[in-house]
Every structure is written in C-alpha cells, then in structure tokens.
Design a protein around this motif. Sequence first.
Motif: not given
Length: 215
Positions: A41, A76, A80-85, A121, A125
């Motif tokens: 990250c 990333c 943060q996490r990948w789910s945030d982006r 994630s 999605e």
Amino acid sequence: MEKRFFKTSNGFDMPYVFYRQGSADGAKLPAIVYLHGTDGCGSDPQRIFEIETMASQITNGKLTIDGDMILLTPQCPEGQRWSDRMAEVKELIEFIIETENADPDRISLTGCSLGGMGTFSIAIEYPQLFAAAVPVCGSIKNPQDAAAMSVMPVRIYHGTEDHGMGFSVVDAARVITEAGGDCQLTMLQGEGHEIRHVYYDRGLAEWMISQKRKG
C-alpha cells in the motif's frame, strides 16, 4: 514494466504498474489484474517491485509466463482496503481495455492477503467483468456473498496453518460450488500465510490467461 498513474473520474490518482508481454501487432491480449497485500500500500508504484508480487516475480526471474499477455498491478492507498477502491479499480481495468487492447473477455483477477480479500470483494461486486478469479491467502467477510462468483472459474489457495486469516475461504468455496460454479480450493498442507510461490510453481498465470468470460 512501466510505473504509471491513472486519474479516475472522481479525481483519484491511482498508481499502477503496467506490463505487456509479446504481440505488438495490435492484437487483443488477455490480462491479469494483480492486487497486492498490505505491504504494498502507498502512493509510489515503485513499492510494487520492493515486495513479492507477480510483477516483482517476473522482474527477478522467479516467474516466467508462457504466452502473450498484460499484467496490471494497481496500488491501494495506505490505510485502505481494496474494498474501499473497487470502483476505481474497475475504471482502471476499463481504461486498459480501451487504450491497451486488453481483451474484455479475458480479464482474470487475483491477489494475495489483502489482495486475496480484494479479489473476493471486486469479483463479487463486478462478476460480469472477469473470466476467472484466484484469491490467494485471503479471506471473505460473508462467504454467502461468494455465490456471485459462480459465473466464473475460481481457484482458491490457502495454507492449512494460516490461522491469522482464518478459513472463511472453505465456506466460500462451498457456496460457489453449491451455486453451480466451478471452484477448486487448494489447502497447502503445513504452510502458513506466505504462499505467493503458487504463482511460479503451479502454472497459475498460464491458466488465467487461457480463461474466457462466459456469455
């Protein structure tokens, strides 16, 4: 290997590493999207080469891929996490499809640790985007959500001693299979969290670039 930045529609500058192997004649190429772990990250794509990733495995000679392909490695942000982006990663993939002749029917998603979580994630999605998914040493918050991944072949790798990440992947594999999907879970006996060697000792890259999106 090229270090680049992509400005998304919401103004975010996403660092990424781009690699093309073979075929300079304009032919559409299969692409692998690799999501790094927490140690990658940041805001400088050079970091991708300082940790163990598919990109660094190629540059240091550990990983040799047989076939023309594209490797896309976004970065990333710290904390943060990948789910945030997820939306930004999707936008970057679409940009590479449009500008670099990546084949939209042959985009595979994979990642390790935080990236394994991100693989779950993002594939959940946007299941219509991917030809295959390969979560490595990851986890999933709600395994029932993995049913969305039944539209693509899934290969999950996890160490039997990876207690830090837990074993939610076992339930995820069952859910995908029960939903009619093609899912194989490989539990690596006696191994813990550091199993990134699966990329260069199991032919995973060749398998991913051979997959084609259904429908």
